[in-house]
Design an enzyme around this catalytic site. Structure first.
Site, PDB file in Angstrom:
ATOM      1  N   GLY A  10       0.828  -1.208   0.000  1.00  0.00           N
ATOM      2  CA  GLY A  10       0.000   0.000   0.000  1.00  0.00           C
ATOM      3  C   GLY A  10       0.853   1.244   0.000  1.00  0.00           C
ATOM      4  O   GLY A  10       0.500   2.275   0.589  1.00  0.00           O
ATOM      5  N   ASN A  12       1.594   3.469  -2.202  1.00  0.00           N
ATOM      6  CA  ASN A  12       1.359   4.611  -3.086  1.00  0.00           C
ATOM      7  C   ASN A  12       0.400   5.639  -2.483  1.00  0.00           C
ATOM      8  O   ASN A  12       0.127   6.673  -3.090  1.00  0.00           O
ATOM      9  CB  ASN A  12       0.804   4.143  -4.434  1.00  0.00           C
ATOM     10  CG  ASN A  12      -0.577   3.544  -4.326  1.00  0.00           C
ATOM     11  OD1 ASN A  12      -0.725   2.513  -3.678  1.00  0.00           O
ATOM     12  ND2 ASN A  12      -1.571   4.168  -4.945  1.00  0.00           N
ATOM     13  N   GLY A  14      -1.718   7.076   1.548  1.00  0.00           N
ATOM     14  CA  GLY A  14      -2.018   6.947   2.959  1.00  0.00           C
ATOM     15  C   GLY A  14      -0.829   6.638   3.850  1.00  0.00           C
ATOM     16  O   GLY A  14       0.289   7.127   3.643  1.00  0.00           O
ATOM     17  N   ILE A  15      -1.081   5.792   4.857  1.00  0.00           N
ATOM     18  CA  ILE A  15      -0.046   5.445   5.832  1.00  0.00           C
ATOM     19  C   ILE A  15       1.133   4.759   5.156  1.00  0.00           C
ATOM     20  O   ILE A  15       2.297   5.004   5.504  1.00  0.00           O
ATOM     21  CB  ILE A  15      -0.631   4.533   6.931  1.00  0.00           C
ATOM     22  CG1 ILE A  15      -1.693   5.278   7.730  1.00  0.00           C
ATOM     23  CG2 ILE A  15       0.485   4.053   7.868  1.00  0.00           C
ATOM     24  CD1 ILE A  15      -2.403   4.425   8.762  1.00  0.00           C
ATOM     25  N   GLY A  16       0.848   3.889   4.199  1.00  0.00           N
ATOM     26  CA  GLY A  16       1.922   3.187   3.501  1.00  0.00           C
ATOM     27  C   GLY A  16       2.877   4.139   2.824  1.00  0.00           C
ATOM     28  O   GLY A  16       4.103   4.004   2.928  1.00  0.00           O
ATOM     29  N   SER A 122      35.495 -13.011  -1.969  1.00  0.00           N
ATOM     30  CA  SER A 122      34.781 -11.830  -1.496  1.00  0.00           C
ATOM     31  C   SER A 122      34.725 -11.837   0.020  1.00  0.00           C
ATOM     32  O   SER A 122      34.803 -12.891   0.654  1.00  0.00           O
ATOM     33  CB  SER A 122      33.354 -11.818  -2.065  1.00  0.00           C
ATOM     34  OG  SER A 122      32.530 -10.905  -1.370  1.00  0.00           O
ATOM     35  N   TYR A 147      25.674 -17.199  -2.877  1.00  0.00           N
ATOM     36  CA  TYR A 147      26.848 -16.402  -3.257  1.00  0.00           C
ATOM     37  C   TYR A 147      27.938 -16.487  -2.198  1.00  0.00           C
ATOM     38  O   TYR A 147      29.106 -16.777  -2.503  1.00  0.00           O
ATOM     39  CB  TYR A 147      26.444 -14.943  -3.469  1.00  0.00           C
ATOM     40  CG  TYR A 147      27.611 -14.040  -3.762  1.00  0.00           C
ATOM     41  CD1 TYR A 147      28.268 -14.089  -4.991  1.00  0.00           C
ATOM     42  CD2 TYR A 147      28.075 -13.139  -2.803  1.00  0.00           C
ATOM     43  CE1 TYR A 147      29.358 -13.269  -5.259  1.00  0.00           C
ATOM     44  CE2 TYR A 147      29.156 -12.313  -3.063  1.00  0.00           C
ATOM     45  CZ  TYR A 147      29.797 -12.383  -4.288  1.00  0.00           C
ATOM     46  OH  TYR A 147      30.871 -11.582  -4.546  1.00  0.00           O
TER      47      TYR A 147
END
Length: 263
Positions: A10, A12, A14-16, A122, A147
């Site tokens: 969500g 896009n 409100g709270i999200g 690595s 990996y």
């Protein structure tokens, strides 16, 4: 929050959206999920502009649909891939391919001694162990573990090979060149791709990283030095697990079998 990845449903509105913006301003890597692709992309552009954070992404899913949720989870996580030989791709590429090539060239390397073998590893090998009960990740798969395990295999292979080549004039060392800006991880998709994107600002150029490899390959100071681990050109202790001789021997035998080296 640098280096942390946050998935916000969500995202896009409100709270999200507000939560995603707050985390973006704290320099987290934020992935927003919205039902409408266009709204998600518009929110992404807005968030990048307001937060100054470029490590943001948008995904589309309808959380009322279980099929859509499963697809979201699949796309967000790293994908398990097999090679034409039926082996897990990361382990096959990072370890088995080099194991086989090196062994096939040993006669030439011995004949042209003094010669040098440098295995690129690595810092990801720190903090991981070889999962010999699920080496191919068939029971449980994590792209990052695959990996890091393959990089630990590089160091174990280095130490075991150096032991076997004592007195031959062939030197074997492993090198962590630094975190390098390459194409690694892009074809994995999902979380691994996001991790690579997050880390790019902190990575060094291939040219800079190559200096350490060239140093190990050519420096007169390192003549006769073998069975060592180097980080950015300086000798250093590798992880505790990498000195486990039992693991090194077991990995060698399994690698022989998987590559059909003695067939």
């Amino acid at each position: 929050m640098t280096g942390k990845i946050c998935l916000i449903t969500g995202g896009n509105s409100g709270i999200g959206k507000a939560t995603a913006m707050g985390l973006a301003k704290l320099n987290a890597a934020v992935v927003i999920v919205s039902r409408d692709r266009d709204k998600g992309e518009a929110t992404l552009i807005e968030m990048r502009a307001k937060s100054g954070n470029r490590n943001l992404d948008a995904m589309t899913a309808d959380l009322s649909s279980q099929d859509s949720v499963r697809e979201l989870a699949h796309d967000f996580t790293c994908r398990y891939k097999k090679t034409v030989d039926g082996l897990e791709a990361t382990f096959a590429t990072n370890h088995l391919g080099h194991f086989l090539l090196t062994n096939l060239l040993l006669d030439v390397l011995k004949a042209s001694a003094p010669s040098r073998i440098i295995n690129l590893t690595s810092s990801a090998h720190y903090g991981t162990e070889m999962d010999f009960e699920d080496l191919q990740g068939e029971k449980k798969y994590s792209g990052y573990h695959a990996y890091s395990q393959s990089k630990l295999a590089n160091v174990l292979f280095t130490y075991q090979l150096a032991k076997q080549l004592e007195g031959t004039g062939v030197m074997v060392n492993s090198l962590h060149p630094g975190v390098v800006r390459t194409g690694f991880g892009k074809d994995q998709g999902g979380l691994m791709s996001v991790l690579v994107t997050v880390g790019r600002p902190f990575m060094i150029s291939p040219d800079r990283a190559a200096r350490a490899a060239v140093y190990l390959a050519t420096s007169p100071e390192l003549e006769g030095v073998t069975g060592k681990f180097f980080s950015r050109g300086k000798e250093k202790r590798s992880s505790r697990e990498s000195y486990d001789e039992t693991s090194a021997e077991r990995l060698w035998k399994i690698s022989e079998e998987l590559t059909k080296l003695n067939a």
